[in-house]
Design an enzyme around this catalytic site. Structure first.
Site, PDB file in Angstrom:
ATOM      1  N   ILE A 205      -7.313   7.786  -1.568  1.00  0.00           N
ATOM      2  CA  ILE A 205      -7.244   6.449  -1.509  1.00  0.00           C
ATOM      3  C   ILE A 205      -8.014   6.009  -0.442  1.00  0.00           C
ATOM      4  CG2 ILE A 205      -5.033   6.504  -0.539  1.00  0.00           C
ATOM      5  CD1 ILE A 205      -4.130   3.639  -1.294  1.00  0.00           C
ATOM      6  N   SER A 206      -8.763   4.975  -0.476  1.00  0.00           N
ATOM      7  CA  SER A 206      -9.985   4.573   0.585  1.00  0.00           C
ATOM      8  C   SER A 206      -9.149   4.103   1.867  1.00  0.00           C
ATOM      9  CB  SER A 206     -10.926   3.558   0.112  1.00  0.00           C
ATOM     10  OG  SER A 206     -11.442   4.260  -0.910  1.00  0.00           O
ATOM     11  N   GLN A 207      -9.659   4.289   3.166  1.00  0.00           N
ATOM     12  CA  GLN A 207      -9.010   3.658   4.357  1.00  0.00           C
ATOM     13  C   GLN A 207      -9.148   2.124   4.160  1.00  0.00           C
ATOM     14  OE1 GLN A 207     -12.434   3.452   6.859  1.00  0.00           O
ATOM     15  NE2 GLN A 207     -11.591   2.899   8.813  1.00  0.00           N
TER      16      GLN A 207
ATOM     17  N   ARG B 210       0.865  -1.225  -0.143  1.00  0.00           N
ATOM     18  CA  ARG B 210      -0.001   0.019  -0.081  1.00  0.00           C
ATOM     19  C   ARG B 210       0.983   1.380   0.071  1.00  0.00           C
ATOM     20  NH1 ARG B 210      -5.450   2.010   1.347  1.00  0.00           N
ATOM     21  NH2 ARG B 210      -5.343   3.648   2.835  1.00  0.00           N
TER      22      ARG B 210
END
Ligand code: SAH
Length: 237
Positions: A88-90, A62
């Site tokens: 960018i999502s959790q 990530r």
């Protein structure tokens, strides 16, 4: 006899030298421990159970998908900016949406909103055949080149995901990572019978509802999953 034992232990020692030392993978990927902790604390402890989803979250780096200046925050329990007003999502949200559609080898999945490419990489790491559409050209290009560099098999393009990807349809699952005011008809049309879609629906810039849409015998069944906040699904001008 004693001598034979000595020779045997020398041989074993030499053989062991050939094995990678414990911790060698941490040297090549200093982020691995942080990633494993993220999966334990943010995924497993919160009920994510699908082994393939968890394995993908453990393996995809990530930190390479976030802005280099935010790398230290890559494995924290939060969304992060990726430029152009997008995020960018959790990590938990990525795992949750992945687990719902259960990507598997042989399944064809469409993602709307490539963004950083992280969610697409997770789907590809589960072995699915992934198509992803991004409306902001520089984001689309950056994600495509990173995914290629890291060897994730994702077919991507720049465009308005509202219309889906008719040439590649139908899909076993569709995952929308930007909030729509309503469920786009082209997307439900491109869903296979028996297929599943997850999509945040609601007012832009406010709280939306993550919806599960299932197509069964040609009919759509929708269910609310949880309140969420996503960036808006834009429309091409
Ligand atoms: N899945 C992404 C999250 C990106 S945020 C990730 O893992 O990083 C949502 C993304 O949707 C943004 O990059 C935004 O530009 C994109 N987007 C918004 N409207 C879109 C549309 N109509 N078609 C395709 N992408 C869209």
């Amino acid at each position: 006899m004693e001598r034979a034992r000595e020779i045997a232990s020398v041989i074993i020692f030499i053989l062991l030298l050939g094995l990678p030392a414990p911790g060698a993978s941490e040297e090549t990927d200093p982020w691995r421990n942080e990633r494993l902790r993220m999966v334990r604390e943010q995924m497993e402890d919160r009920g994510i159970r699908d082994p393939l989803t968890l394995q993908a979250m453990r393996s995809v780096p990530r930190h390479l998908f976030v802005d280099p200046s935010r790398r230290d925050a890559a494995y924290l329990d939060t969304p992060l900016p990726i430029g152009f007003g997008q995020t960018i999502s959790q990590p938990y949200m990525v795992a949750y949406m992945t687990e719902i559609i259960l990507p598997r080898p042989g399944l064809k999945i469409l993602e709307i909103g490539t963004g950083s490419g992280y969610q697409a990489a997770i789907l590809a790491a589960c072995g699915a055949e992934v198509y992803s559409i991004e409306i902001i050209p520089p984001l689309a290009e950056r994600a495509a080149s990173l995914l290629r560099k890291l060897d994730y098999e994702v077919t991507s393009k720049t465009g308005d995901g509202f219309f889906g990807w008719p040439e590649a349809a139908p899909f076993d699952a569709i995952l929308v990572t930007a909030a729509a005011e309503f469920i786009p008809t082209p997307l439900t049309e491109q869903l296979k019978d028996g297929g599943t879609m997850v999509i945040p629906v609601g007012t832009p810039f406010y709280v939306q509802t993550l919806m599960l849409v299932e197509k069964r015998e040609g009919r759509l069944r929708t269910r609310s999953l949880m309140p969420v906040r996503f960036v808006p699904l834009r429309r091409a001008e």
